[in-house]
Every structure is written in structure tokens, then in C-alpha cells.
Design an enzyme around this catalytic site. Structure first.
Site, PDB file in Angstrom:
ATOM      1  N   LYS A 196      -0.305 -12.695  -4.503  1.00 34.59           N
ATOM      2  CA  LYS A 196      -0.020 -13.110  -5.877  1.00 34.59           C
ATOM      3  C   LYS A 196       0.195 -14.624  -5.950  1.00 34.59           C
ATOM      4  O   LYS A 196      -0.371 -15.310  -6.767  1.00 34.59           O
ATOM      5  CB  LYS A 196       1.218 -12.350  -6.384  1.00 34.59           C
ATOM      6  CG  LYS A 196       1.624 -12.694  -7.784  1.00 34.59           C
ATOM      7  CD  LYS A 196       2.778 -11.817  -8.241  1.00 34.59           C
ATOM      8  CE  LYS A 196       3.368 -12.384  -9.529  1.00 34.59           C
ATOM      9  NZ  LYS A 196       4.473 -11.570 -10.034  1.00 34.59           N
ATOM     10  N   GLU A 202       2.649 -15.226   6.072  1.00 28.82           N
ATOM     11  CA  GLU A 202       1.967 -14.207   6.876  1.00 28.82           C
ATOM     12  C   GLU A 202       0.511 -14.087   6.457  1.00 28.82           C
ATOM     13  O   GLU A 202      -0.406 -14.080   7.287  1.00 28.82           O
ATOM     14  CB  GLU A 202       2.652 -12.836   6.704  1.00 28.82           C
ATOM     15  CG  GLU A 202       4.047 -12.734   7.281  1.00 28.82           C
ATOM     16  CD  GLU A 202       5.143 -13.157   6.304  1.00 28.82           C
ATOM     17  OE1 GLU A 202       4.864 -13.924   5.345  1.00 28.82           O
ATOM     18  OE2 GLU A 202       6.292 -12.735   6.517  1.00 28.82           O
ATOM     19  N   GLY A 257       4.910  -8.025  -7.820  1.00 32.35           N
ATOM     20  CA  GLY A 257       4.177  -7.674  -6.602  1.00 32.35           C
ATOM     21  C   GLY A 257       4.255  -6.187  -6.267  1.00 32.35           C
ATOM     22  O   GLY A 257       3.258  -5.537  -5.971  1.00 32.35           O
ATOM     23  N   ARG A 258       5.463  -5.616  -6.357  1.00 25.21           N
ATOM     24  CA  ARG A 258       5.619  -4.214  -5.957  1.00 25.21           C
ATOM     25  C   ARG A 258       5.139  -3.239  -7.027  1.00 25.21           C
ATOM     26  O   ARG A 258       5.210  -2.030  -6.847  1.00 25.21           O
ATOM     27  CB  ARG A 258       7.079  -3.944  -5.557  1.00 25.21           C
ATOM     28  CG  ARG A 258       8.108  -4.428  -6.541  1.00 25.21           C
ATOM     29  CD  ARG A 258       9.493  -4.475  -5.913  1.00 25.21           C
ATOM     30  NE  ARG A 258      10.494  -5.027  -6.843  1.00 25.21           N
ATOM     31  CZ  ARG A 258      10.789  -6.316  -6.935  1.00 25.21           C
ATOM     32  NH1 ARG A 258      10.160  -7.201  -6.196  1.00 25.21           N
ATOM     33  NH2 ARG A 258      11.714  -6.727  -7.794  1.00 25.21           N
ATOM     34  N   GLU A 343      13.735  -3.637  -2.986  1.00 25.54           N
ATOM     35  CA  GLU A 343      13.516  -5.017  -3.428  1.00 25.54           C
ATOM     36  C   GLU A 343      13.827  -5.135  -4.927  1.00 25.54           C
ATOM     37  O   GLU A 343      14.192  -6.192  -5.418  1.00 25.54           O
ATOM     38  CB  GLU A 343      12.069  -5.455  -3.142  1.00 25.54           C
ATOM     39  CG  GLU A 343      11.902  -6.965  -3.147  1.00 25.54           C
ATOM     40  CD  GLU A 343      10.531  -7.428  -2.698  1.00 25.54           C
ATOM     41  OE1 GLU A 343       9.554  -7.242  -3.448  1.00 25.54           O
ATOM     42  OE2 GLU A 343      10.407  -7.988  -1.590  1.00 25.54           O
ATOM     43  N   HIS A 374      12.035  17.030  13.867  1.00 29.58           N
ATOM     44  CA  HIS A 374      12.170  16.993  15.321  1.00 29.58           C
ATOM     45  C   HIS A 374      12.714  15.656  15.807  1.00 29.58           C
ATOM     46  O   HIS A 374      12.619  15.336  16.988  1.00 29.58           O
ATOM     47  CB  HIS A 374      10.825  17.322  15.971  1.00 29.58           C
ATOM     48  CG  HIS A 374      10.382  18.722  15.629  1.00 29.58           C
ATOM     49  ND1 HIS A 374      10.765  19.818  16.349  1.00 29.58           N
ATOM     50  CD2 HIS A 374       9.639  19.181  14.591  1.00 29.58           C
ATOM     51  CE1 HIS A 374      10.253  20.905  15.797  1.00 29.58           C
ATOM     52  NE2 HIS A 374       9.571  20.546  14.716  1.00 29.58           N
ATOM     53  N   LYS A 494      12.885 -16.932   4.389  1.00 26.71           N
ATOM     54  CA  LYS A 494      11.599 -17.653   4.381  1.00 26.71           C
ATOM     55  C   LYS A 494      11.818 -19.140   4.625  1.00 26.71           C
ATOM     56  O   LYS A 494      11.112 -19.774   5.404  1.00 26.71           O
ATOM     57  CB  LYS A 494      10.898 -17.483   3.029  1.00 26.71           C
ATOM     58  CG  LYS A 494      10.278 -16.132   2.784  1.00 26.71           C
ATOM     59  CD  LYS A 494       9.501 -16.163   1.466  1.00 26.71           C
ATOM     60  CE  LYS A 494       9.119 -14.779   1.015  1.00 26.71           C
ATOM     61  NZ  LYS A 494       8.466 -14.747  -0.291  1.00 26.71           N
TER      62      LYS A 494
END
Ligand code: F6P
Length: 526
Positions: A196, A202, A257-258, A343, A374, A494
């Protein structure tokens, strides 16, 4: 006034004192029709919340609190395009991305471009620099620019298009991208750089590595135009990276973004499942939007999920919430929800800048059933923590094979029942267990859960599911009187990483850092 200071909140707190000592066994014993009274059906979905530690009075008090907090008013403000994300001065309009004929012209134009691009890849009209068909697509993005399409592509893998493989790279760790590049052919690979802001460390690091890898074979910058597209709101920075404007799929700052899987961020997903299926995903979400907007509180699925979460978190004292999809294809759904819920609502400052002093988002975690059984279910059953859970199950298997689905469903129902009702010492004794072992075989139960039954895992249903949880998150933000659409808490790390990278790579003045950071850097440098 902050709604948490209201009489409606205080009434819930007082009521919780009466409910807390009750066991789900009592609640079921006193109402033989508890399932009918505490379940909702809508458009093929069934939400059974009878195994929540609530009574009819609890639900009435919760709905009264939702009125005090003005959920309907905030929903209207969101729909009217008001800047409800006030700390960033932005509207919150992801619903308009899936509004179909009612979508704004700019959205419809963007969707038409995405469709044309998608089809040109599928029918082989779009070719690589050397004239070959694209066989592999790599989405480079992180957070909201990765988790949604990655999760949905896996969820809908039964609809995977032939002759194209879609991959996802997120981590700045070279162990993510290096093995993938080693398996791909640059002549037939297309990269989608999804960011965005187009400033995310990253994503840009991975995108530069991918660009170098391509150019090592192609030798000319002109190859970038055939092998790189970008999805961003920042045309300035995509240009600087070397991606021509024609290859940029734009979206808007009013898409968080999410909440962006419905925008061009969904391109990798559309390439994986085909455009018609992507449209079905939008249709499912649109149908859930209508339900959320039009349905009264007592039948409103997202609001009900949000109220139950509020109840468990703030009145019964749970600090986590487990998402347990009994569907391997929904394996990444818990990871997707972690960003969506935590977030959005993991905050302690209210809309007016004041400390909230109450718990907000529970810690979201989970694993697909039956695998989780398990590993961590032991603690769930006997560890003494209160852990509300959402079980999700499919009526129809997406990859039917004899002997599997009934067993999967049986495990899902068995676990929610065992967690709710447990097993008493008397029951263990009646089963003839030796006295010394009885304490070990007692299950306290009383773990609250929802069970959400989906008809199948098709794109429409997945669209419903994702929009359901988006609206749950919206409602919770309102109920906690916070802004669910900013994320200032990700900034500090960041900034520090930006300062530390050159210090790890070279030499520099570390004196401003704490002794732990200095010691670790010294150890890293050997
Ligand atoms: O660091 C958090 C975050 O800002 C998320 O909100 C977002 O989804 C992600 O980073 C990726 O951001 P972008 O799409 O701008 O690269």
C-alpha cells in the site's frame, strides 16, 4: 462520555457476578431448547453460540450496551464515508470495493483493469520478455498485502487454475525468497509487488532481490515491464522502483491494509482461482455487508460475535480467543485473523486520546483441527485457563474422499462438547476407573465456544466468512470506543530496526542503545 463508564456497562458487570458461577451443564439442563434459543441461521451459515456462558438476559444486556456505544451510528458514519479513522484522517470504505453495481466508478474501472490483466495472464496474451507464457506468479508483500490473498488462495485451492502456480513471499529473511527463486524460471515468472505504502522494508528488500534475479538473466531493464507489476497507493515510489505506471494497479488510502483483499491486493488470489471465482468472493462479502447493515441486533451475526467476544474478554476475564477451523484449507485463517483482530483492536487509548484501562483485543491464535488436538488441547481441557474458542466446520468437504469428512466433523463436535461439559469425578468413577487415577481424568469443562457451520468452502462462502469477521472487528472497536483502523503500535520497532541495520552491517556509535542491544550486536559481530 466513554460508553464503558455507562450504566449499561455497569449492568453487565453486575450480571457477570450471577453468571460466573454457573456451569454450561446448568445452562443446558435448565433449557432443553438452548440450541434453538442461542443459534442463528443466515444465507447458508449457522452460528451456534449455545455453548457460550450466556443467558437470554446476558444477550439483552449486551445488546443494550451496543446501543449505548452507538454501533448503528458508527456503522452509518462508516457507510457515509466519514473519516472514522480519525488519527489518520481517513474514511473506511472497504465495503465499497465489493459493492458490485453500486460501487463507485473508480472501483469498477479498477476491477475491469484487474480482470483484463488476469485474463491476459491466463490466456497467454501477456508474455514474458523472451516471449514465453507466464507459469509462476510471486506475490511479494507482507501483513495485509500478503495474509489475505495467501490465506484465501489456500482456502480455495480446490479451485486452483491449471497451468499457473501462485507463490507468496513476505519475510525479509532470505530463507523465504532464496529457495523459491532457485525453483523458478525468470523467463516465465511474474512478480507482483504488493505494498500500500511502497515503503515497507521487507517488501522492498525482496522486490530488489527479485529484480536483480530477473536482470541477471534478462540483461536489460526493459524486461522489468514484462515481469513486474505493482499494487500500491504510491505511484511516485512505484515509478522510482522502475515499474511503469501502466503496470501499477492502484488502490486508495481509504482501504486499510488488513481489509484490502477486495482491492487490487487480491490480484494474486484472482490469478490463482480465476476472475469468476474472485467475483464470487466479492459477492459473498457483499451479501454479508447487507446482512450486517440491515439485520436487527438479535439476529445480526457480526454483532453477535463481537458481543460474545466482549463478554468473554471484559466480563468473564478471558485474555485469549482460539480460532479452530476444522478444515485444512482454512489452515491460515487463524494467522489472517491475528492481523485483522489484533492490529485493529490491540489498543489502550480511546477515540478521545484517553487511556482505556480495560482489556481490548484478546490474543488470537489457533490451528486447524484435528492437528491442534494432538498438541495444545491438553491445556485447553485441563490447564485451568479460560479459553473461548470459535470452531469452524464445513458441511461438505472441499476435497471429498471416503472416510475422512465424518471423522473430521465428529472430532469438531466432540471437542466443543468435551470443552463445554467436561467430565466429573462421578462419571469417571462410574466408568470403573481406579480411585487413584480419578483426579487425572476429571475435565472441568465450562470452556465457552461458538460453532460456525459453513455449507462448503466455495468463494462465495469464504467472502461471507471474511466479511463476517471484518464486521465483528469493526463492532468490537466501537464497543471498546477505539479507532480500529490505525496501527501506530507497529511504528517504534520499524524505526529502531532502521537505526540498527547499518550498525549490524558496519560500525557506528552504539552508545545510545541499551546494554542488551549493544551486547547482542557485539555477539553477532563475533
Ligand atoms: O506494519 C504493519 C503494516 O502497516 C500493516 O498494517 C500492513 O498491512 C503491512 O504493514 C504492509 O504494509 P504495506 O502494504 O504498506 O507494505
Amino acid at each position: 462520555m466513554n460508553p464503558i463508564d455507562s450504566p449499561a456497562w455497569r449492568a453487565l458487570a453486575a450480571h457477570a457476578e450471577a453468571i460466573r458461577p454457573l456451569h454450561l451443564r446448568d445452562l443446558f439442563a435448565t433449557d432443553p431448547q438452548r440450541f434453538e434459543h442461542f443459534s442463528l441461521h443466515h444465507d447458508g451459515l449457522l452460528l451456534d453460540y449455545s455453548k457460550q456462558r450466556v443467558s437470554a438476559e446476558t444477550m439483552a444486556l449486551l445488546r443494550a450496551y451496543a446501543e449505548t456505544a452507538d454501533v448503528a451510528g458508527w456503522r452509518r458514519r462508516m457507510l457515509n464515508g466519514e473519516s472514522i479513522n480519525h488519527t489518520e484522517g481517513r474514511a473506511v470504505r472497504h465495503m465499497s470495493l465489493r459493492a458490485g453495481d453500486q460501487a463507485p466508478a473508480e472501483v469498477r474501472a479498477a476491477l475491469a483493469r484487474q480482470q483484463a490483466f488476469c485474463e491476459s495472464i491466463h490466456n497467454g496474451v501477456w508474455r514474458g520478455f523472451f516471449g514465453e507464457r507466464i507459469t509462476d506468479v510471486v506475490n511479494i508483500g507482507i501483513g495485509g498485502s500478503d495474509l489475505g490473498p495467501r490465506m484465501a488462495a489456500l482456502a480455495l485451492s480446490a479451485r486452483q487454475q491449471p497451468d499457473i502456480a501462485v507463490h507468496f513471499i513476505a519475510n525479509v529473511d532470505s530463507a523465504d525468497i532464496a529457495p523459491l527463486l532457485a525453483s523458478l524460471n525468470p523467463r516465465t515468472t511474474l512478480f507482483i509487488v504488493a505494498s500500500k505504502t511502497f515503503t515497507t522494508l521487507e517488501t522492498l528488500t525482496n522486490a530488489r532481490t527479485a529484480r536483480d534475479w530477473l536482470l541477471a538473466t534478462a540483461g536489460q531493464n526493459s524486461a522489468i515491464a514484462r515481469h513486474f507489476v505493482a499494487i500500491s497507493t504510491n505511484l511516485e515510489l512505484t515509478k522510482q522502483f522502475g515499474i511503469a505506471d501502466d503496470n501499477v494497479f492502484e488502490f486508495w488510502d481509504w482501504v486499510g491494509g488488513r481489509f484490502s483483499i477486495w482491492s487490487a491486493i487480491g490480484l494474486s488470489l484472482a490469478l490463482a482461482i480465476g476472475w469468476k471465482n474472485f467475483e464470487q468472493l466479492l459477492a459473498g462479502a457483499r451479501a454479508m455487508d447487507r446482512h450486517f447493515i440491515d439485520t436487527p441486533a438479535d439476529e445480526n451475526l457480526p454483532l453477535t460475535l463481537a458481543l460474545l467476544s466482549l463478554w468473554n474478554t471484559n466480563f468473564l476475564g478471558a485474555s485469549t480467543e482460539a480460532m479452530l477451523p476444522y478444515s485444512q484449507s482454512l489452515h491460515l485463517f487463524p494467522a489472517y485473523l491475528q492481523q485483522l483482530e489484533m492490529e485493529s483492536n490491540g489498543k489502550q487509548i480511546d477515540r478521545d486520546g484517553k487511556p482505556l484501562n480495560i482489556a481490548t483485543s484478546p490474543v488470537i491464535w489457533g490451528e486447524s483441527g484435528t492437528n491442534g488436538q494432538h498438541s495444545f488441547y491438553q491445556l485447553f481441557h485441563q490447564g485451568g485457563h479460560l479459553i473461548p474458542a470459535d470452531f469452524v466446520a464445513l458441511r461438505e468437504a472441499d476435497f471429498p474422499l471416503p472416510g475422512h469428512h465424518a471423522s473430521l466433523l465428529a472430532n469438531c463436535l466432540a471437542q466443543s462438547a468435551a470443552l463445554a461439559f467436561g467430565q466429573t469425578a462421578e462419571e469417571v468413577r462410574a466408568a470403573g476407573i481406579p480411585e487413584a487415577l480419578i483426579p487425572y481424568k476429571v475435565f472441568p469443562g465450562n470452556q465457552p465456544s461458538n460453532t460456525l457451520l459453513l455449507p462448503s468452502l466455495d468463494p462465495y462462502t469464504l467472502g461471507q466468512l471474511l466479511a463476517l469477521f471484518e464486521h465483528k472487528v469493526f463492532c468490537l472497536g466501537v464497543l471498546w470506543n477505539l479507532n480500529a483502523f490505525d496501527q501506530w503500535g507497529v511504528e517504534l520497532g520499524k524505526q529502531l530496526a532502521g537505526q540498527l541495520t547499518p550498525l549490524i552491517e558496519g560500525n557506528g556509535d552504539l552508545s545510545a542503545f541499551d546494554s542488551s542491544t549493544r551486547g547482542l550486536i557485539a555477539a553477532l559481530k563475533g
